[in-house]
Enzyme design. Structure first.
Site, PDB file in Angstrom:
ATOM      1  N   GLU A  33       2.268 -13.982   4.250  1.00 41.31           N
ATOM      2  CA  GLU A  33       2.376 -14.010   5.712  1.00 41.31           C
ATOM      3  C   GLU A  33       3.134 -15.263   6.166  1.00 41.31           C
ATOM      4  O   GLU A  33       2.499 -16.282   6.414  1.00 41.31           O
ATOM      5  CB  GLU A  33       0.977 -13.964   6.325  1.00 41.31           C
ATOM      6  CG  GLU A  33       0.181 -12.710   5.946  1.00 41.31           C
ATOM      7  CD  GLU A  33      -1.161 -12.616   6.654  1.00 41.31           C
ATOM      8  OE1 GLU A  33      -1.281 -13.108   7.804  1.00 41.31           O
ATOM      9  OE2 GLU A  33      -2.091 -12.062   6.070  1.00 41.31           O
ATOM     10  N   TYR A  55      -3.564  -4.470  13.415  1.00 41.25           N
ATOM     11  CA  TYR A  55      -4.616  -5.105  14.208  1.00 41.25           C
ATOM     12  C   TYR A  55      -4.105  -6.474  14.621  1.00 41.25           C
ATOM     13  O   TYR A  55      -3.001  -6.880  14.222  1.00 41.25           O
ATOM     14  CB  TYR A  55      -5.923  -5.224  13.417  1.00 41.25           C
ATOM     15  CG  TYR A  55      -5.741  -5.620  11.966  1.00 41.25           C
ATOM     16  CD1 TYR A  55      -5.509  -6.942  11.601  1.00 41.25           C
ATOM     17  CD2 TYR A  55      -5.775  -4.668  10.949  1.00 41.25           C
ATOM     18  CE1 TYR A  55      -5.321  -7.312  10.281  1.00 41.25           C
ATOM     19  CE2 TYR A  55      -5.585  -5.026   9.621  1.00 41.25           C
ATOM     20  CZ  TYR A  55      -5.369  -6.343   9.285  1.00 41.25           C
ATOM     21  OH  TYR A  55      -5.175  -6.702   7.983  1.00 41.25           O
ATOM     22  N   ASP A 107      -3.122  -7.498  -5.118  1.00 43.48           N
ATOM     23  CA  ASP A 107      -2.614  -7.319  -3.763  1.00 43.48           C
ATOM     24  C   ASP A 107      -1.919  -8.608  -3.340  1.00 43.48           C
ATOM     25  O   ASP A 107      -2.498  -9.692  -3.457  1.00 43.48           O
ATOM     26  CB  ASP A 107      -3.764  -7.003  -2.800  1.00 43.48           C
ATOM     27  CG  ASP A 107      -3.299  -6.912  -1.360  1.00 43.48           C
ATOM     28  OD1 ASP A 107      -2.622  -5.919  -1.025  1.00 43.48           O
ATOM     29  OD2 ASP A 107      -3.617  -7.829  -0.570  1.00 43.48           O
TER      30      ASP A 107
END
Length: 209
Positions: free
Chosen positions: A68, A141, A64
């Site tokens: 960011e 979120y 994965d």
């Protein structure tokens, strides 16, 4: 020999043969080197080979990637080239995984974490990325938190009529945005936070919202 978490995961997988585990690379505080890793074919090859070797050594079922973020929006400054380079990086990881699948005669997974906010999502080549990954984990979120000077829901499903957020900062808007950008619905995974956020010194009106 494996120790700690990786050893426990190996034991858990042995007891549950259907369980899949992935190793995640990056995160909010560990994305500073992605821009350089994605910049050239040579660096992308080194990165992909390292990820796949780590995955196989420690018994994971896939990789994965959690950058960011490409271009801008994270802790570290990016470059305009990051958008295209991220697509190329994932293509390289995908082809390296495919070679491992052929050699090992088994399937491995490739996924990414993707931002909820529309400004950061604009720096993702969504169709190009979707072509390389098995699925996209949407970070639906942290739409509100203590970085704001007002309160708000952590993961609002829909936009509130009273919110002070910019448009697009709700779960429904995020999913709609990725679909409009060309993401296949079958490759979108909705992130659900199992935690909340709190503020101090907030008035009681409207439950503090």
């Amino acid at each position: 020999a494996k120790r700690g978490n990786f050893n426990q995961l190996t034991k858990l997988k042995a007891a549950n043969p259907g369980l899949k585990t992935l190793i995640s690379v990056g995160g909010w505080t560990w994305s500073g080197n992605f821009s350089a890793a994605a910049a050239t074919d040579a660096s992308r090859t080194t990165f992909a080979n390292s990820c796949v070797a780590f995955m196989k050594t420690y018994g994971f079922d896939g990789i994965d990637i959690d950058w960011e973020y490409p271009v801008s929006g994270g802790m570290n400054p990016g470059t305009a080239a990051d958008k295209a380079n991220y697509t190329l990086l994932l293509q390289k990881v995908a082809t390296t995984i495919a070679s491992a699948e052929s050699a090992d005669k088994r399937d491995y997974l490739l996924t990414i974490a993707a931002p909820g906010g529309p400004a950061n999502a604009d720096n993702f080549d969504v169709p190009g990325i979707a072509a390389s990954v098995d699925w996209i984990n949407l970070m639906t979120y942290d739409y509100n938190g203590t970085w704001n000077n007002f309160t708000g829901h952590n993961a609002p499903l829909y936009r509130s009529a009273t919110t002070r957020d910019p448009a697009g900062l709700d779960v429904d808007s995020t999913v709609t945005n990725y679909l409009a950008k060309g993401a296949p619905a079958a490759k979108l995974v909705l992130g659900v936070p199992f935690y909340g956020r709190s503020w101090a010194g907030v008035g009681a009106t409207n439950n503090g919202l």
